[in-house]
Design an enzyme around this catalytic site. Structure first.
Site, PDB file in Angstrom:
ATOM      1  N   CYS A   1     -18.213   6.112 -25.203  1.00 52.46           N
ATOM      2  CA  CYS A   1     -19.536   6.730 -25.159  1.00 52.46           C
ATOM      3  C   CYS A   1     -20.008   6.811 -23.710  1.00 52.46           C
ATOM      4  CB  CYS A   1     -20.505   5.915 -26.011  1.00 52.46           C
ATOM      5  SG  CYS A   1     -22.063   6.759 -26.316  1.00 52.46           S
ATOM      6  N   GLU A   2     -19.278   7.561 -22.915  1.00 52.87           N
ATOM      7  CA  GLU A   2     -19.552   7.763 -21.493  1.00 52.87           C
ATOM      8  C   GLU A   2     -19.138   9.179 -21.113  1.00 52.87           C
ATOM      9  OE1 GLU A   2     -20.925   5.816 -19.216  1.00 52.87           O
ATOM     10  OE2 GLU A   2     -21.061   3.967 -20.394  1.00 52.87           O
TER      11      GLU A   2
ATOM     12  N   GLY B   1       0.787  -1.228   0.000  1.00 48.48           N
ATOM     13  CA  GLY B   1       0.000   0.000   0.000  1.00 48.48           C
ATOM     14  C   GLY B   1       0.814   1.271   0.000  1.00 48.48           C
TER      15      GLY B   1
ATOM     16  N   GLY C   1       3.226  -3.455  -4.571  1.00 45.88           N
ATOM     17  CA  GLY C   1       2.818  -3.676  -5.961  1.00 45.88           C
ATOM     18  C   GLY C   1       2.918  -2.387  -6.744  1.00 45.88           C
ATOM     19  N   ARG C   2       1.951  -1.487  -6.501  1.00 47.71           N
ATOM     20  CA  ARG C   2       1.966  -0.173  -7.137  1.00 47.71           C
ATOM     21  C   ARG C   2       3.314   0.534  -6.940  1.00 47.71           C
ATOM     22  NH1 ARG C   2      -2.739   3.205  -7.132  1.00 47.71           N
ATOM     23  NH2 ARG C   2      -3.515   1.857  -5.465  1.00 47.71           N
TER      24      ARG C   2
ATOM     25  N   GLU D   1       4.424  -6.688   0.757  1.00 44.19           N
ATOM     26  CA  GLU D   1       3.836  -6.970  -0.552  1.00 44.19           C
ATOM     27  C   GLU D   1       3.641  -5.684  -1.370  1.00 44.19           C
ATOM     28  OE1 GLU D   1       1.144 -10.919   0.466  1.00 44.19           O
ATOM     29  OE2 GLU D   1       0.213  -8.940   0.581  1.00 44.19           O
TER      30      GLU D   1
END
Length: 436
Positions: free
Chosen positions: A365-366, A252, A296-297, A294
């Protein structure tokens, strides 16, 4: 390739005005591979792995680091992580299968997930996954039964919900008491789980895991969770006689998406975590367990950029200027999902004067397909290239085929040399699983 309004291919040749990423000219990458394009720096990944070894693995005995592969996973990424001596954690059968096909040592794989399927658990058992992080009692009983069929004893950790709130977006906060993840710190629930695991023939309980959230810039929630878990470790030893061998403190650790972000070095997190664990172990007369992190990012996030070609430019006087790009929500859903912020540059006009403020709009298309609001840019025109920074994490891994748009390729850069590691998806790829 870029095209002028008559459809002719052309190449930007003003290299001194181009954005250079990890020694590579991004405009030349676009000319070679097209857009949208994910570009990942292997050198940055290796630098982060070196920092993990220097600041954690080599500094503290009885430790381990695993890469949280949900952030970005390809077979090539598995090979890099393996070469650098890290394990990986996976959260699905697909991620596990990627590791298998990459030849990753499965004893260095940790299998997470709050609702693992029977097929996934069977794959974990048969492929000799090193650890299973058990999320609930149903899963514990299922794992024991399936392991019995293979006559294998599975090493596990229990994921604990420590009841700690973290200052991050609610969608990536995971340690609060009201969470879909983990076993709550209620003695009648948790101690039952521990008793059950200790009585099971095909389960070997090694310890506990927690994760307090993602994209964190402060270490306070980690330290609060450490204190809570060490109290638990003391209690289960005194009341049950179980001695914890492993404590996984998750990851995190935050990265820089914009200049307002204030990311910390790894030591800012791991040094006080290790100090607090050791102090509590001394106070409670406990053997210090193996400590696992752990990230990651933190490893992959800033290693990636995404390149797009600018198309339509729509100016609404006194309101806003929309800049259309040839990608958006399908290759980066994070702004629509939880209002993630990014910074970007016009890759072929790096040294030109900033004259405008625009909004980068995706092609889906949003109405919510907006990548960046109020980006300061030089004079721009259709065919210019935009480079969005810090897209290494949760872009490729979250990519979809919404609006039947093919997913971009992935190019890896090492020492300024590019190589294709994932080819561009085609329309035929999208339709390949359909049955008529």
């Amino acid at each position: 390739m870029k095209r002028d309004l008559k459809g002719r291919l052309f190449t930007v040749i003003n290299r001194e005005n181009n954005f250079i990423f990890n020694g590579s000219d991004t405009v030349e990458l676009v000319n070679k591979y097209g857009t949208p394009l994910y570009v990942v720096s292997e050198d940055h990944i290796i630098d982060r792995c070196i920092e993990i070894k220097r600041s954690f693995l080599e500094k503290y005995e009885n430790t381990r680091a695993v890469y949280a592969s949900k952030a970005f996973l390809t077979k090539e990424m598995c090979k890099i992580v393996s070469r650098e001596g890290l394990g990986i954690d996976v959260v699905s059968g697909g991620e596990m299968y990627t590791a298998i096909k990459a030849g990753f040592p499965m004893e260095n794989v940790i299998f997470h997930g709050n609702n693992k399927t029977i097929d996934e658990i069977e794959l974990a058992i048969k492929s000799n996954v090193g650890r299973v992080v058990v999320d609930n009692l149903y899963e514990l009983e299922l794992l024991n039964a399936l392991a019995a069929e293979e006559n294998k004893v599975m090493d596990i950790l229990f994921r604990i919900t420590p009841g700690v709130d973290s200052y991050t977006h609610e969608y990536i906060s995971t340690g609060q008491i009201d969470s879909k993840f983990g076993i709550p710190l209620k003695e009648e629930i948790l101690f039952e789980a521990i008793y059950m695991a200790m009585d099971m023939e095909y389960i070997n309980l090694l310890g506990f895991h927690f994760h307090v959230g993602s994209q964190l810039f402060e270490n306070t929630s980690h330290l609060m969770a450490v204190d809570i878990l060490l109290e638990l470790i003391k209690d289960v030893k005194e009341k049950i006689g179980f001695e914890t061998e492993e404590l996984n403190v998750g990851g995190g650790f935050g990265i820089a998406y914009t200049k307002e972000d204030n990311p910390r070095g790894l030591s800012y997190f791991v040094d006080p975590i290790m100090e607090e664990i050791q102090n509590k172990c001394n106070e409670f007369d406990l053997k210090r367990p193996k400590v696992i992190i752990e990230p990651g990012r933190w490893i992959i996030g800033e290693a990636g950029i995404t390149l797009y070609t600018i198309g339509a430019i729509k100016e609404i006087p006194n309101v806003r200027t929309y800049i259309g790009i040839d990608g958006g929500l399908p290759d980066n859903p994070r702004p629509a999902l939880y209002k993630a912020h990014y910074e970007a540059v016009i890759a072929n006009k790096m040294n030109e004067e900033i004259v405008n403020k625009v909004t980068i709009a995706g092609k889906c298309c949003e109405s919510g397909d907006i990548l960046i609001k109020d980006l300061e840019v030089p004079e721009i025109e259709p065919g210019d290239i935009i480079a969005v920074k810090s897209t290494g994490a949760y872009n490729y891994s979250m990519a979809s085929n919404y609006n039947m748009i093919p997913r971009p390729p992935v190019v890896m850069i090492k020492d300024g040399v590019d190589r294709l590691v994932v080819r561009r998806e085609t329309y035929d790829d999208i339709l390949s699983r359909e049955v008529i």
